[in-house]
Structures are given as structure tokens and as C-alpha cells.
Design a protein around this motif. Structure first.
Motif, mmCIF file in Angstrom:
data_model
loop_
_atom_site.group_PDB
_atom_site.id
_atom_site.type_symbol
_atom_site.label_atom_id
_atom_site.label_comp_id
_atom_site.label_asym_id
_atom_site.label_seq_id
_atom_site.Cartn_x
_atom_site.Cartn_y
_atom_site.Cartn_z
ATOM 1 N N ASP A 175 1.989 10.786 6.744
ATOM 2 C CA ASP A 175 1.570 9.453 6.343
ATOM 3 C C ASP A 175 0.094 9.221 6.648
ATOM 4 O O ASP A 175 -0.464 9.772 7.610
ATOM 5 N N ASN A 176 -0.526 8.381 5.826
ATOM 6 C CA ASN A 176 -1.892 7.935 6.066
ATOM 7 C C ASN A 176 -1.804 6.681 6.918
ATOM 8 O O ASN A 176 -1.541 5.579 6.409
ATOM 9 N N LEU A 177 -2.005 6.832 8.225
ATOM 10 C CA LEU A 177 -1.806 5.721 9.143
ATOM 11 C C LEU A 177 -2.820 4.613 8.937
ATOM 12 O O LEU A 177 -2.527 3.435 9.170
ATOM 13 N N THR A 178 -4.016 4.972 8.497
ATOM 14 C CA THR A 178 -5.031 3.949 8.225
ATOM 15 C C THR A 178 -4.581 3.045 7.087
ATOM 16 O O THR A 178 -4.693 1.816 7.170
ATOM 17 N N LEU A 179 -4.037 3.639 6.022
ATOM 18 C CA LEU A 179 -3.560 2.830 4.905
ATOM 19 C C LEU A 179 -2.267 2.099 5.257
ATOM 20 O O LEU A 179 -2.025 0.987 4.752
ATOM 21 N N ARG A 180 -1.440 2.687 6.122
ATOM 22 C CA ARG A 180 -0.240 1.972 6.551
ATOM 23 C C ARG A 180 -0.632 0.698 7.296
ATOM 24 O O ARG A 180 -0.083 -0.378 7.066
ATOM 25 N N ARG A 181 -1.613 0.815 8.199
ATOM 26 C CA ARG A 181 -2.089 -0.358 8.922
ATOM 27 C C ARG A 181 -2.691 -1.376 7.954
ATOM 28 O O ARG A 181 -2.448 -2.579 8.068
ATOM 29 N N PHE A 182 -3.470 -0.890 7.001
ATOM 30 C CA PHE A 182 -4.068 -1.758 5.984
ATOM 31 C C PHE A 182 -2.988 -2.504 5.210
ATOM 32 O O PHE A 182 -3.112 -3.711 4.953
ATOM 33 N N TYR A 183 -1.921 -1.808 4.869
ATOM 34 C CA TYR A 183 -0.846 -2.441 4.103
ATOM 35 C C TYR A 183 -0.173 -3.554 4.897
ATOM 36 O O TYR A 183 -0.045 -4.692 4.402
ATOM 37 N N VAL A 184 0.286 -3.252 6.104
ATOM 38 C CA VAL A 184 1.051 -4.266 6.841
ATOM 39 C C VAL A 184 0.189 -5.478 7.180
ATOM 40 O O VAL A 184 0.707 -6.602 7.284
ATOM 41 N N GLU A 185 -1.113 -5.298 7.331
ATOM 42 C CA GLU A 185 -1.987 -6.422 7.668
ATOM 43 C C GLU A 185 -2.331 -7.277 6.458
ATOM 44 O O GLU A 185 -2.833 -8.400 6.626
ATOM 45 N N ASN A 186 -2.063 -6.799 5.250
ATOM 46 C CA ASN A 186 -2.429 -7.542 4.040
ATOM 47 C C ASN A 186 -1.244 -7.921 3.159
ATOM 48 O O ASN A 186 -1.395 -8.750 2.256
ATOM 49 N N ALA A 187 -0.076 -7.329 3.396
ATOM 50 C CA ALA A 187 1.063 -7.569 2.501
ATOM 51 C C ALA A 187 1.555 -9.006 2.555
ATOM 52 O O ALA A 187 1.966 -9.574 1.533
ATOM 53 N N GLY A 188 1.528 -9.613 3.723
ATOM 54 C CA GLY A 188 1.973 -11.002 3.838
ATOM 55 C C GLY A 188 1.134 -11.927 2.978
ATOM 56 O O GLY A 188 1.660 -12.805 2.273
ATOM 57 N N GLU A 189 -0.178 -11.731 3.014
ATOM 58 C CA GLU A 189 -1.061 -12.542 2.187
ATOM 59 C C GLU A 189 -0.812 -12.285 0.698
ATOM 60 O O GLU A 189 -0.972 -13.182 -0.147
ATOM 61 N N THR A 190 -0.399 -11.067 0.373
ATOM 62 C CA THR A 190 -0.086 -10.755 -1.024
ATOM 63 C C THR A 190 1.098 -11.573 -1.524
ATOM 64 O O THR A 190 1.084 -12.080 -2.653
ATOM 65 N N VAL A 191 2.133 -11.723 -0.697
ATOM 66 C CA VAL A 191 3.277 -12.541 -1.090
ATOM 67 C C VAL A 191 2.829 -13.981 -1.326
ATOM 68 O O VAL A 191 3.260 -14.637 -2.282
ATOM 69 N N HIS A 192 1.937 -14.494 -0.469
ATOM 70 C CA HIS A 192 1.414 -15.846 -0.651
ATOM 71 C C HIS A 192 0.582 -15.940 -1.933
ATOM 72 O O HIS A 192 0.670 -16.936 -2.674
#
Length: 493
Positions: free
Chosen positions: A86-103
Motif C-alpha cells: 500500500d501507498n501509506l502516504t495516499l492512504r493518509r491523504f484519503y482518510v483525511e479528505n474523504a469526509g469532506e468529499t461526502v459533504h
């Protein structure tokens, strides 16, 4: 055709591409959006529609205490041994931005229910769209057009144009012929390569090369032209599938033609709280039975798999999805006797499941998928209705019942009425290989240096991120798309 001049050119009008077009448009850029299909939608429009995210207002309203750190850790549990890749940098990027995406999506008019649980997530994180995934396309397309985005359908991307190491545009083929688009930034958001035998074979997924993808337009255009521009693909050998799925209805069902407007979505959402289950379930199942997969529990409970000739061609309990593509027409049929059929009318024996929404039993398929559900008092009768050779099926069942070794612990097939479900085919659901990108969604070239003006999102820009678990692929598509669009517009200066 004279060149088309714009600021940002986006390739692909699925979830990632539409989000990218909106992101760039809101940042003030002129945007041209290309879609090689006849209409926007991509794989997003074929999905169940769930997005898995943490830190949302739906979680807060439900009293769910969650953190991005916990979400980050739980994603590794889904990935299992693949987590090492896994690309841990992109995993961190995803979890930190996904909530705002739902909004972001909700602000565009998307209605969600949930959050729903899905272990091993430690808390509920799955947000499901209502009434169905086409609402994503409808609402995002409406916003893109409001922003002045030019949408060109039936237009395929051929080549990223470069000059002095900088993107200068894109060469494409439209209905009327070749077209050149002059742009300062290009965003590749064309999906995966699940329907490209050549790319699957080239990237080390030869076992999946000849198995068709769920979306026939997913031919890896972004990966192909991104590589030609100097990018490289990460995790190209990882595929999801093959998985057995029933073929789609020959024509869209009437209920699926209902425009996915926000008022209608709100009505459906309210129904989850107010409508009795006996009325709500049939309504929900009319949507979700379109793309669902048959449970392998059918086979452990005694159902058998046959081809058009009525012949049994594998041990149904040992990788039947790998054997179906070798059959005539690449299709197979599931035979149930009366006893098995009765077991799959009630919990815990369901035919299919839509994550977080509902379980589909045999009665749901009788009601909503009459095109693939056939019943008859005799083997000959049910075979004739399903288009299976009656004599071949009768011979197969007699041989199966006489061969205890073939059945193992399963009982012999008893009397009718019999049910046949099918045809079913094996599909590659998606591929994980995407162009290497950084957290600005810039495509990385030699020595992992960004290629000036070239961005990628969704499956085309997955960058080594492992997205096991329901709702992560769709969440990444929208998250990476909206951020890539904004960054591409800012890069123009």
C-alpha cells in the motif's frame, strides 16, 4: 477540426472526471471534459453507490465517535497481506479528505443514508446513496454544466501533447474525426483497465486477461497515454475478480428510469424511517438486484452449475468463477431443486447482498429479475424456459445424484419444482493499477518528479493505494477528482 482551446482538459466523465471538472471550474478554469461513451457515467454509474469515510456529519448525528487515525488503521485490515504494497502516504491523504468529499457531494444535492457498519471497520463508516448511483452522475453533471464545463461525449483520448517537458494539450478522436485540445493541464480520470486484455497481460494479470470487465469502456486509456507521457503504473498486477455476476437486464427497468432528483431522493431517504419493511424492501431490491452477485453459499448448500448444454463443468465449491469463461458464451446457469430453493427464501441463506442496504432472496429475484429466474415442475420444463439443453440437464442431474464423490457432503438433488438462475458470467470488477501520483495528484515521471501539467484521479491515478473494502474506490474517485481539479486549475497560474 480547428483546435479547441481551454485551460484544463479532463479525460473521463465518471465520478472522478466529473468531480475533477467541478474542482477546476470552481477554481476559475475553463474546462473541457471528454467521455468516450455516449453518455457520462463510467463505472460510478454502475456501482451500488457506497462511500466509506470518517469524520462526517452523518457519523456525528448517529453518535459515532471516529477518527482518521482509526480509519487509516482499519484500511490495513481489509488489505491483509496486500497492505505491504500500500501507498501509506495516499492512504493518509484519503482518510483525511474523504469526509469532506461526502459533504461536497451532499452540498451538490446527493442524499445519503447511514453510516452503515462493515467489519473490520471498528465503527460504521459506509455512507450509501439514495435512490441509486446514477444520482451522482445527474447532480455532478448539472453542477459541471452550471460552471460552463464543455462536455464532449463519444470522444476518446489518444495522446497527451508535450513540449519541453510541459503539457500543452491532448490529441483525441471525436465522432467527426481527430481533434486537438490545447490546454495547460490535463487530468486523466478514465477509470481502470478491467476490459483491456492487453494491459492486464502486460502488467502481470495474465490470469484475468481474457475475462471481461463489468464496464466494457474501462480499457485503461488514462494509464496508457499517461505512461506514454512519462508516467508509470503501480500495482498493475492486482485485480478484483473474477467474480460471478448475473447478466444485466436487456432493458433498463421502469423504476430505474425515474430521474434521480433530490426531491425523489429525499422521499426515498424518508421511507427508510417511515415505510414498513414489507413495502420498502421490494422498492429497494428493484434497484440493487440489477448488478448483484450470487452467493457461493448456493453451491455449498447443493445447487449445481451447468452450461448451455446442461453439462456440469467444475466442482462448484472450488473456484467456479475461473471455469465459467471457458464455457460456450462464457456463461453458466445455477440449478436449485425445491429443497434448496426453500432454504434461500429466508435468512441466513440469501442469494445476494447489497452492502449496507439489503439482502436479496429468491422471492426478490422472482419479482425483480424475471429475465434470469426460471421455474418448472420438471428438469425438462425449467431447462426449456432457461434455454438450457433439456436432455443434457437431465443426464447431468442423474449422473450427479449417482456420484456420491462428486457431491461430497451435499445431498442429491431431489424433485421439483426446479429453479434456474442465469445466465451468469465471470467478470473482473476492477483493477488496482494506477499511475503514480503525489498528494497533489500530479503524475510522477522519472525519479518520481512531477510531470508539469499532468494530473490523474480515480483508478487512473490510484498511485499504489490499496482500496479493499466497500466504498473506498468510489470515495477515492470523488476525493482525488475534486482535489486534482482544483490543483490543476491553480497550476496554470
Amino acid at each position: 477540426m480547428a483546435p479547441i482551446e481551454t485551460d484544463v482538459c479532463v479525460v473521463g466523465a465518471g465520478g472522478a472526471g466529473l468531480a475533477a471538472a467541478i474542482g477546476a471550474g470552481r477554481a476559475g478554469a475553463r474546462v473541457v471534459l471528454l467521455e468516450k461513451g455516449a453518455t457520462p457515467g463510467g463505472t460510478t454509474g454502475r456501482s451500488v453507490g457506497s462511500i466509506t469515510a470518517s469524520g462526517t456529519r452523518w457519523q456525528k448525528a448517529a453518535g459515532v465517535d471516529d477518527t482518521t487515525d482509526a480509519h487509516f488503521e482499519d484500511m490495513a485490515l481489509f488489505a491483509g497481506p496486500r497492505a505491504e504494497r500500500d501507498n501509506l502516504t495516499l492512504r493518509r491523504f484519503y482518510v483525511e479528505n474523504a469526509g469532506e468529499t461526502v459533504h461536497f457531494l451532499a452540498d451538490l444535492g446527493i442524499e445519503f443514508i447511514g453510516p452503515m457498519p462493515e467489519p473490520p471497520h471498528r465503527v460504521p463508516r459506509m455512507h450509501n446513496i439514495v435512490p441509486h448511483s446514477r444520482a451522482y452522475i445527474s447532480q455532478l453533471l448539472r453542477e459541471a454544466r452550471r460552471l460552463g464545463v464543455t462536455v464532449m461525449t463519444e470522444t476518446s483520448a489518444d495522446e497527451v501533447l508535450m513540449e519541453g517537458g510541459h503539457v500543452t494539450g491532448l490529441r483525441a478522436t471525436a465522432r467527426s474525426g481527430p481533434v486537438e485540445i490545447k490546454a495547460s493541464a490535463v487530468i486523466l480520470a478514465s477509470g481502470d483497465y478491467s476490459s483491456s486484455p492487453d494491459i492486464k497481460r502486460k502488467l502481470g494479470a495474465a490470469q484475468a486477461a481474457e475475462i471481461e470487465g463489468v464496464n466494457p469502456l474501462s480499457t485503461g486509456d488514462g494509464q496508457r497515454i499517461g505512461e506514454a507521457a512519462g508516467g508509470h503504473i503501480v500495482n498493475g498486477d492486482i485485480v478484483w475478480g473474477p467474480e460471478i455476476r448475473f447478466v444485466a437486464p436487456p432493458k433498463p427497468k421502469l423504476i430505474a428510469k425515474i430521474p434521480p432528483s433530490r426531491p425523489f431522493a429525499k422521499l426515498v431517504k424518508a421511507s427508510f424511517k417511515a415505510m414498513p419493511d414489507r413495502l420498502l424492501r421490494p422498492f429497494l431490491m428493484s434497484f440493487v438486484t440489477t448488478y448483484l452477485a450470487p452467493s457461493h453459499t448456493l453451491f455449498s448448500q447443493g445447487a449445481i452449475l451447468v452450461n448451455r448444454d446442461g453439462a456440469r463443468f467444475c466442482d462448484e465449491r472450488d473456484g467456479p468463477q475461473d471455469a465459467i469463461p471457458q464455457q460456450t458464451g462464457r456463461e453458466a446457469f445455477i440449478l436449485l431443486d425445491k429443497a434448496i430453493a426453500e432454504r434461500f427464501e429466508v435468512w441466513p441463506n440469501f442469494i445476494s447482498t447489497a452492502p449496507g442496504v439489503a439482502y436479496a432472496y429468491l422471492a426478490d429475484y422472482r419479482r425483480n429479475r424475471r429475465d434470469i429466474t426460471f421455474e418448472g415442475d420438471t428438469l425438462e420444463a425449467v431447462a426449456g424456459k432457461a434455454g438450457v439443453d433439456p436432455a443434457g440437464l437431465a443426464h447431468t442431474v442423474a449422473a450427479y445424484n449417482a456420484d456420491a464423490d462428486a457431491r461430497g457432503e451435499r445431498p442429491a438433488l431431489s424433485g421439483g419444482p426446479y429453479t434456474i438462475l442465469g445466465p451468469a458470467r465471470s467478470f473482473i470488477l476492477m483493477t488496482e493499477g494506477g499511475l503514480a501520483v503525489n498528494t497533489d495528484l500530479q503524475v510522477l515521471g522519472a525519479d518520481d518528479a512531477p510531470i508539469d501539467g499532468l494530473f490523474a484521479a480515480g483508478s487512473a491515478g490510484q498511485g499504489g493505494l490499496i482500496l479493499d473494502g466497500h466504498g473506498h474506490h468510489l470515495g477515492w474517485a470523488f476525493t482525488s477528482g475534486r482535489i486534482a481539479g482544483a490543483n490543476a486549475a491553480r497550476s496554470i497560474g
